[in-house]
Design a protein around this motif. Structure first.
Motif, short mmCIF file in Angstrom:
data_model
loop_
_atom_site.label_atom_id
_atom_site.label_comp_id
_atom_site.label_asym_id
_atom_site.label_seq_id
_atom_site.Cartn_x
_atom_site.Cartn_y
_atom_site.Cartn_z
N GLY A 1 9.50 33.42 0.19
CA GLY A 1 10.38 33.42 -0.98
C GLY A 1 11.59 34.33 -0.84
O GLY A 1 12.52 34.26 -1.63
N GLY A 2 11.59 35.19 0.15
CA GLY A 2 12.70 36.12 0.29
C GLY A 2 13.78 35.59 1.22
O GLY A 2 13.65 34.53 1.84
N THR A 3 14.87 36.35 1.29
CA THR A 3 15.92 36.05 2.26
C THR A 3 15.59 36.80 3.54
O THR A 3 15.37 38.02 3.51
CB THR A 3 17.28 36.52 1.72
OG1 THR A 3 17.56 35.81 0.51
CG2 THR A 3 18.39 36.26 2.73
N ILE A 4 15.54 36.06 4.64
CA ILE A 4 15.15 36.68 5.91
C ILE A 4 16.39 36.89 6.78
O ILE A 4 17.18 35.97 6.98
CB ILE A 4 14.11 35.81 6.65
CG1 ILE A 4 12.84 35.68 5.79
CG2 ILE A 4 13.77 36.41 8.01
CD1 ILE A 4 11.75 34.81 6.41
N LEU A 5 16.53 38.12 7.26
CA LEU A 5 17.60 38.44 8.22
C LEU A 5 16.94 38.64 9.58
O LEU A 5 16.51 39.75 9.89
CB LEU A 5 18.35 39.71 7.79
CG LEU A 5 18.86 39.77 6.34
CD1 LEU A 5 19.51 41.13 6.06
CD2 LEU A 5 19.87 38.66 6.08
N PRO A 6 16.86 37.57 10.38
CA PRO A 6 16.10 37.69 11.63
C PRO A 6 16.81 38.54 12.69
O PRO A 6 16.21 38.96 13.64
CB PRO A 6 15.97 36.25 12.12
CG PRO A 6 16.51 35.37 11.04
CD PRO A 6 17.40 36.21 10.20
N MET A 7 18.12 38.73 12.53
CA MET A 7 18.98 39.50 13.44
C MET A 7 19.45 38.68 14.64
O MET A 7 20.60 38.78 15.03
CB MET A 7 18.30 40.79 13.96
CG MET A 7 18.21 41.86 12.94
SD MET A 7 19.81 42.25 12.24
CE MET A 7 19.38 42.12 10.52
N GLY B 1 10.99 30.88 9.31
CA GLY B 1 11.89 29.77 9.03
C GLY B 1 11.97 29.50 7.55
O GLY B 1 11.37 30.23 6.73
N PRO B 2 12.73 28.47 7.16
CA PRO B 2 12.86 28.16 5.74
C PRO B 2 11.58 27.56 5.17
O PRO B 2 10.82 26.93 5.91
CB PRO B 2 13.99 27.13 5.69
CG PRO B 2 14.34 26.80 7.09
CD PRO B 2 13.49 27.57 8.03
N ALA B 3 11.37 27.78 3.87
CA ALA B 3 10.20 27.19 3.20
C ALA B 3 10.23 25.68 3.41
O ALA B 3 11.29 25.06 3.41
CB ALA B 3 10.25 27.51 1.71
N GLY B 4 9.08 25.12 3.61
CA GLY B 4 9.03 23.68 3.85
C GLY B 4 9.03 23.35 5.33
O GLY B 4 8.48 22.33 5.74
N GLN B 5 9.62 24.20 6.12
CA GLN B 5 9.63 23.93 7.57
C GLN B 5 8.62 24.80 8.32
O GLN B 5 8.43 24.62 9.51
CB GLN B 5 11.04 24.17 8.14
CG GLN B 5 12.05 23.13 7.69
CD GLN B 5 13.43 23.39 8.28
OE1 GLN B 5 13.56 23.93 9.36
NE2 GLN B 5 14.46 22.99 7.55
N VAL B 6 8.06 25.77 7.60
CA VAL B 6 7.08 26.64 8.25
C VAL B 6 5.72 26.36 7.63
O VAL B 6 5.56 26.39 6.41
CB VAL B 6 7.44 28.12 8.06
CG1 VAL B 6 6.33 29.02 8.56
CG2 VAL B 6 8.74 28.44 8.77
N LYS B 7 4.77 26.09 8.47
CA LYS B 7 3.42 25.81 7.98
C LYS B 7 2.70 27.13 7.75
O LYS B 7 2.61 27.97 8.65
CB LYS B 7 2.67 24.97 9.01
CG LYS B 7 1.34 24.45 8.52
CD LYS B 7 0.74 23.46 9.53
CE LYS B 7 -0.67 23.09 9.14
NZ LYS B 7 -1.64 24.14 9.44
#
Lengths: 422, 444
Positions: B37-43, B64-70
């Protein structure tokens, strides 16, 4: 060692770009005393610190360098010939309620450190004005972040280390820039005094307090003698007791640095015994004594929010100022005293961190403007944007407390003394 | 006050808190954790809105984005709506965990290991976690030309320092760099150097001895090999490129002296502090060495720091230098580490480069970028949860996770004190830099 040349706009060798380097005197081409331009400062938000912030506000500063009018753009028209400055946010020039900058220099070498003489633990006759260096690099550093007034002078570390003064951060001072040449006397309660004077007295907290009480009792006698003195029978002048007498008669307040709860309580006990006006300084553990401090109604110049939690300050908290304010106490922020790198803090950043930890942002701003001015007794001159007060303003390109906001201009008495966003 | 060994004031530690504080008492984190649910800054990749980070057995398994990550069945869900996730912060130069200054026996002490001084129970460790720091390079001080071997640590809960080291065995492995210094801090009365030129000469002499030592060890005839010398062994590791030099240096001419020594002996080096880096950014870039910057609020405190400038980060990045940050705790406070990046952005450093300076650039500087510094599958599950944008003063570090375990939670009333300060939460045995020491240093 000579002072480094003033930084000017210069190409950084290597990067090939122009560093918007700190340039304290860039706009000081106006010689002191030169005719001041009349200035109109427009801000999308103007924090006057005297009432609610004004949206699309205007501040007019007249020829005398004092504020003429403050109000919304719709009701304050800008007269012809006024130089117009504009910014997102405008505040009063900021106030550092306690520093040693100007007595303490950036080089940290014996020749630029005048904040603490170690020859005697009690020396109220040491005047800050005899050591203050208005051209000090650190004074300019504070000024370029919008700080236009500082309460500086002798530092903590002696029972009474000397006097403090309240002064504008101008590079070249005129008499008007010294708001108070004998603002307070700097008194320290706590073990750092022992550290300064070891192996001599005082060697303990109790000894230090006994020595202070002896001196205040002497001053009480001196007050009586002074009152009874006549032209024929004058009292032999004693520079130390002269000042302490002024303290006992309420003319000069005591700025007492005390960090631990027991040292704060000792300070309150001293103030009760001798009846002097007390301003508490540092006060790291003041959050443990809210009731006592409220009962004593003592104003507090609290330690920098980001002060190191070590030694006497080990129990400091970033939330203390918010707790003191919530308890109804009068508080201001300080840059404090730094012994090493960095050589000073910046109250703007300390207020910002306090706001980050729960102090309402407008109270954070007040702690480095109007609340500081009131505690220092200079609210007639500085600390808010009101007609008749000095035309000191700081101009920002956003929320003054945010990390990414820049100070883009600093105005003192209607003169632009710093420009360029940093 | 008696304090529980994990640092909790005993009187205030309820059983539930104790458990929350002591992941070691719980079974190992075998079940997956999904932070969503958060904003991810992977760098190392673009920002992911409404992201999902899945960690398992101490490693990142998906991001990854919700829906694309199991999200694996049975995973513990951590809701992070409105929050920002980024990698755990890497402090490339710190003195927490009761790090000590060496004695004054000699100016070069390459055999001294800081790890032998470190206290895993120190409050500084918990305060650093409260600032979002998950990996540190703990170093001895700058009062020596070479003050010894540094330690790369993860700020895990541990009872012995070995369990915090980034490597698994400090006896057979190299678990840190080598601290060196020039300029004024490392000067003094003999046997310490009295000048900058003498400082460089002493270092060159020692490096030449180490070269001879290394040559000697290569003799075919084992009877002709030199006896084991711990100091020369450490310096030989430097010469072999197995141990990176972390070089304290401020003035531009001192920076150039480091680069001159580096060219002569070919060691790998990171420049630290570098008050005057902005004057020689191009030269640093040409030498291809990274910089670990300190960000302070004013210049001065000593002559070599009076030209310190907040635009150091901007100037170095523009010249193409790899830039990380450090706290030098307790010069600056670990709890406010993010501020170093923010104040550098204020002074012109690109936002992404500044955030990398807290994370992946620090990992590269410590040569740990394969394990830490970004949020990518396969890397260590070191991440922080922020209440908002990392570069806002109003943002707080809410959670700090190391190896998939939550080791700091701002909403835990006891742990919160390590973020705010308060009575009894900062009782470390710090080496104090007092006024007298500073005076003595300047007078030298």
């Amino acid at each position: 060692m000579s002072r480094p040349p003033k930084r000017k706009l210069r190409a950084a060798p290597g990067s090939g770009r122009v560093l918007a380097a700190w340039r304290p005197a860039m706009l000081l081409a106006l010689a002191p005393g030169a005719a001041r331009a009349q200035v109109a400062v427009r801000g999308e938000i103007v924090y006057t610190m005297a009432g609610a912030p004004i949206k699309n506000g205007v501040v007019l500063v007249g020829k005398a360098g004092t504020i003429e009018r403050v109000g919304p753009a719709g009701s304050v028209s800008i007269p012809k010939g006024y130089r117009v400055l504009a910014a997102k946010v405008v505040t009063p020039g900021l106030i550092d309620a306690h520093t040693v900058v100007g007595l303490a220099g950036a080089l940290n070498a014996p020749f630029d450190q005048d904040q603490l003489d170690k020859s005697n633990p009690i020396q109220p006759d040491l005047r800050a004005v005899d050591a203050y260096n208005s051209r000090e690099l650190l004074v300019g550093w504070l000024r370029h972040y919008g700080i236009t007034t500082i309460h500086t002078g002798h530092g903590p570390g002696a029972l009474i280390s000397g006097q403090t003064m309240i002064v504008k951060t101008r590079e070249v001072l005129t008499p008007r820039d010294v708001l108070d040449s004998t603002a307070m006397i700097a008194l320290t309660v706590g073990p750092e005094v022992e550290k300064t004077f070891a192996p001599k007295s005082p060697g303990s907290r109790t000894k230090g307090i006994a020595m202070l009480r002896e001196e205040f009792v002497k001053a009480q006698e001196y007050v009586k003698k002074r009152a009874a003195a006549t032209a024929e029978k004058p009292v032999a002048r004693d520079l130390n007791l002269d000042i302490l007498a002024d303290v006992l008669t309420g003319k000069i307040p005591v700025l007492a640095t005390a960090q631990s709860a027991r040292d704060i309580e000792t300070t309150l006990r001293l103030a009760r015994e001798f009846g002097f006006r007390l301003v508490l300084d540092g006060a790291a553990e003041s959050y443990l004594l809210l009731d006592q401090l409220k009962a004593a109604n003592v104003p507090i110049i609290i330690h920098p929010t980001m002060v190191r939690n070590a030694a006497l300050m080990q129990n400091a908290s970033v939330e203390t100022i918010a707790k003191l304010r919530a308890a109804g106490l009068r508080v201001a922020l300080q840059s404090g005293y730094e012994a090493y790198v960095p050589k000073t803090r910046v109250v703007l950043f300390e207020a910002a961190m306090a706001a980050g930890w729960g102090l309402p942002p407008e109270q954070a701003l007040a702690s480095i403007t109007i609340d500081a001015a009131r505690i220092l007794g200079v609210e007639q001159r500085v600390g808010s944007l009101e007609p008749g007060k000095d035309g000191d303003l700081a101009l920002f390109d956003g929320d003054p407390l945010e990390y990414l906001t820049h100070v883009c201009a600093v105005v003192m008495d209607g003169e632009v003394v710093e420009a360029g966003c940093h | 006050m008696h304090r529980h060994s994990n640092g909790c004031a005993a009187a205030r530690c309820g059983a539930a808190l104790l458990l929350a504080f002591h992941p070691g008492l719980l079974p190992a984190q075998d079940t997956a954790v999904a932070v969503r649910g958060g904003t991810i800054l992977p760098m190392t990749g673009p920002e992911i809105k409404n992201g999902v980070l899945v960690v398992e057995r101490g490693k990142i398994v998906a991001v990854g984005p919700a829906g694309q990550v199991k999200i694996p069945a049975g995973a513990k869900i951590v809701e992070a709506g409105g929050r920002v996730l980024m990698p755990g912060l890497i402090d490339t130069h710190s003195h927490i965990a009761d790090a000590e200054w060496n004695d004054k026996a000699s100016p070069i002490q390459g055999d001294v290991r800081i790890l032998d001084a470190l206290n895993p129970f120190a409050d500084g460790v918990k305060r650093a976690r409260a600032g979002g720091i998950t990996t540190v390079n703990i170093m001895p001080g700058s009062g020596h030309l070479m003050s010894g071997q540094t330690a790369y640590l993860k700020l895990r809960d541990a009872t012995r320092i070995e369990d915090m080291l980034i490597c698994s065995d400090p006896i057979t492995q190299i678990c840190g760099g080598m601290k060196m210094a020039n300029g004024t801090n490392s000067r003094g009365d003999p046997p310490f150097p009295g000048s900058r030129a003498k400082s460089a000469a002493l270092v060159r002499e020692k490096f030449i001895k180490a070269m001879e030592y290394r040559e000697g060890l290569r003799q075919a005839d084992s009877t002709k090999r030199p006896a084991r010398d711990l100091e020369l062994e450490g310096i030989a590791q430097v010469l072999d490129g197995k141990r990176v030099v972390h070089f304290h240096t401020h003035r531009a001419d001192d920076i150039m002296t480091v680069l001159r020594l580096q060219r002569e002996f070919g060691f790998r080096v990171v420049l630290h502090h570098t008050s005057e880096a902005w004057k020689v950014a191009k030269e640093i870039a040409q030498a291809g060495v990274p910089v670990s910057l300190i960000v302070i609020d004013s210049p001065g405190g000593k002559q070599e720091a009076i030209d310190w400038h907040p635009e150091n980060g901007a100037a170095l990045v523009k010249a193409g230098v790899l830039v990380g940050f450090h706290t030098d705790d307790w010069i600056t406070d670990s709890r406010f580490f993010i501020r170093a990046a923010a104040m550098s952005v204020r002074a012109g450093m690109p936002r992404q480069k500044a955030l990398e300076g807290l994370t992946i650039a620090g990992a590269r500087i410590l040569e740990l970028e394969k394990r830490i510094g970004s949020l990518e599958p396969g890397k260590d599950a070191d991440f922080i949860v922020l209440s908002g944008d990392p570069l806002s003063v109003y943002t707080r570090v809410e959670q700090t996770w190391i190896d998939g375990k939550k080791l700091f939670d701002l909403h835990d009333p006891v742990q919160r004190n390590y973020a705010t300060g308060g009575y009894g939460y900062s009782r470390d045995d710090r080496v104090e830099i007092d006024e007298d020491a500073a005076d003595a240093e300047v007078a030298r």
